[in-house]
Design a protein around this motif. Structure first.
Motif, PDB file in Angstrom:
ATOM      1  N   THR A  82      51.317  78.783  17.552  1.00 28.19           N
ATOM      2  CA  THR A  82      50.963  79.298  18.885  1.00 28.19           C
ATOM      3  C   THR A  82      51.893  80.453  19.244  1.00 28.19           C
ATOM      4  O   THR A  82      51.441  81.487  19.753  1.00 28.19           O
ATOM      5  CB  THR A  82      51.053  78.182  19.944  1.00 28.19           C
ATOM      6  N   TYR A 103      50.840  84.330  19.929  1.00 33.19           N
ATOM      7  CA  TYR A 103      51.238  85.119  21.096  1.00 33.19           C
ATOM      8  C   TYR A 103      51.959  86.395  20.668  1.00 33.19           C
ATOM      9  O   TYR A 103      51.813  87.440  21.310  1.00 33.19           O
ATOM     10  CB  TYR A 103      52.139  84.306  22.026  1.00 33.19           C
ATOM     11  N   LYS A 149      49.438  88.907  19.607  1.00 33.18           N
ATOM     12  CA  LYS A 149      48.730  89.437  20.777  1.00 33.18           C
ATOM     13  C   LYS A 149      49.632  90.306  21.654  1.00 33.18           C
ATOM     14  O   LYS A 149      49.169  90.885  22.637  1.00 33.18           O
ATOM     15  CB  LYS A 149      48.159  88.294  21.626  1.00 33.18           C
ATOM     16  N   LEU A 169      52.157  89.242  23.486  1.00 32.61           N
ATOM     17  CA  LEU A 169      52.641  88.536  24.669  1.00 32.61           C
ATOM     18  C   LEU A 169      54.100  88.119  24.525  1.00 32.61           C
ATOM     19  O   LEU A 169      54.813  88.002  25.518  1.00 32.61           O
ATOM     20  CB  LEU A 169      51.780  87.297  24.942  1.00 32.61           C
ATOM     21  N   ILE A 197      53.546  82.164  30.213  1.00 33.19           N
ATOM     22  CA  ILE A 197      52.260  82.286  29.519  1.00 33.19           C
ATOM     23  C   ILE A 197      51.507  80.965  29.585  1.00 33.19           C
ATOM     24  O   ILE A 197      50.322  80.923  29.920  1.00 33.19           O
ATOM     25  CB  ILE A 197      52.460  82.726  28.056  1.00 33.19           C
ATOM     26  N   GLN A 245      48.028  80.228  31.574  1.00 36.85           N
ATOM     27  CA  GLN A 245      46.849  79.708  30.868  1.00 36.85           C
ATOM     28  C   GLN A 245      46.314  78.464  31.556  1.00 36.85           C
ATOM     29  O   GLN A 245      45.101  78.301  31.691  1.00 36.85           O
ATOM     30  CB  GLN A 245      47.190  79.372  29.409  1.00 36.85           C
ATOM     31  N   LEU A 276      44.094  85.694  28.190  1.00 36.58           N
ATOM     32  CA  LEU A 276      45.274  86.317  27.588  1.00 36.58           C
ATOM     33  C   LEU A 276      45.443  87.775  28.015  1.00 36.58           C
ATOM     34  O   LEU A 276      46.557  88.227  28.241  1.00 36.58           O
ATOM     35  CB  LEU A 276      45.215  86.214  26.059  1.00 36.58           C
ATOM     36  N   SER A 327      48.695  89.219  29.875  1.00 39.37           N
ATOM     37  CA  SER A 327      49.400  90.411  29.414  1.00 39.37           C
ATOM     38  C   SER A 327      49.615  91.385  30.564  1.00 39.37           C
ATOM     39  O   SER A 327      50.704  91.940  30.739  1.00 39.37           O
ATOM     40  CB  SER A 327      48.601  91.083  28.295  1.00 39.37           C
TER      41      SER A 327
END
Length: 131
Positions: free
Chosen positions: A18, A22, A25, A27, A56, A60, A66, A70
């Motif tokens: 995970t 992230y 992505k 993040l 984050i 969520q 996402l 961001s």
């Protein structure tokens, strides 16, 4: 306090993959491996990374996508509150729609369950409703 990726994951209740997701992505930052210390080659994360990961996860849970998370992270760096409020209002409106849909589904199921409990001949109203 520096932690490894597995310690970071454990702190936030997520898996290492995970965290890597992230990072891909954008993040979370992917720190360069340390070149010295007890474990050279290991990436270490700090309190800011822990705080960011917790943010984050909380965002969520509130239902933010996402891309919205961001944007919220970027806004945090600029203290741009108006856009953050707008994103929150949009999320609230979406939640209100979902709540209304769930309440309608609950009412329908409640009605079907009452009809089913009356018994009688023929197919069950619950099963029949989904055919």
């Amino acid at each position: 306090m520096a932690v490894t990726i597995s310690e970071l994951a454990r702190t936030a209740g997520v898996g290492v993959e995970t965290i890597r997701f992230y990072q891909r992505k954008g993040l979370l930052f992917d720190p360069h491996p340390s070149r010295q210390g007890r474990s050279p080659g290991t990436r270490h994360y700090g309190q800011d990374d822990i705080r960011r990961l917790r943010f984050i996860r909380s965002a969520q849970k509130a239902g933010f996508a996402l891309r919205e998370i961001s944007e919220l992270l970027e806004l945090d760096a600029t203290s741009e509150r108006e856009r953050a409020r707008e994103l929150a209002r949009q999320r609230i409106a979406s939640l209100d729609r979902q709540i209304a849909e769930l309440q309608q589904a609950r009412q329908s199921l409640d009605r079907l369950a009452r009809e089913c409990s009356r018994g009688g001949a023929g197919p069950c109203p619950i099963i029949e409703a989904f055919e």
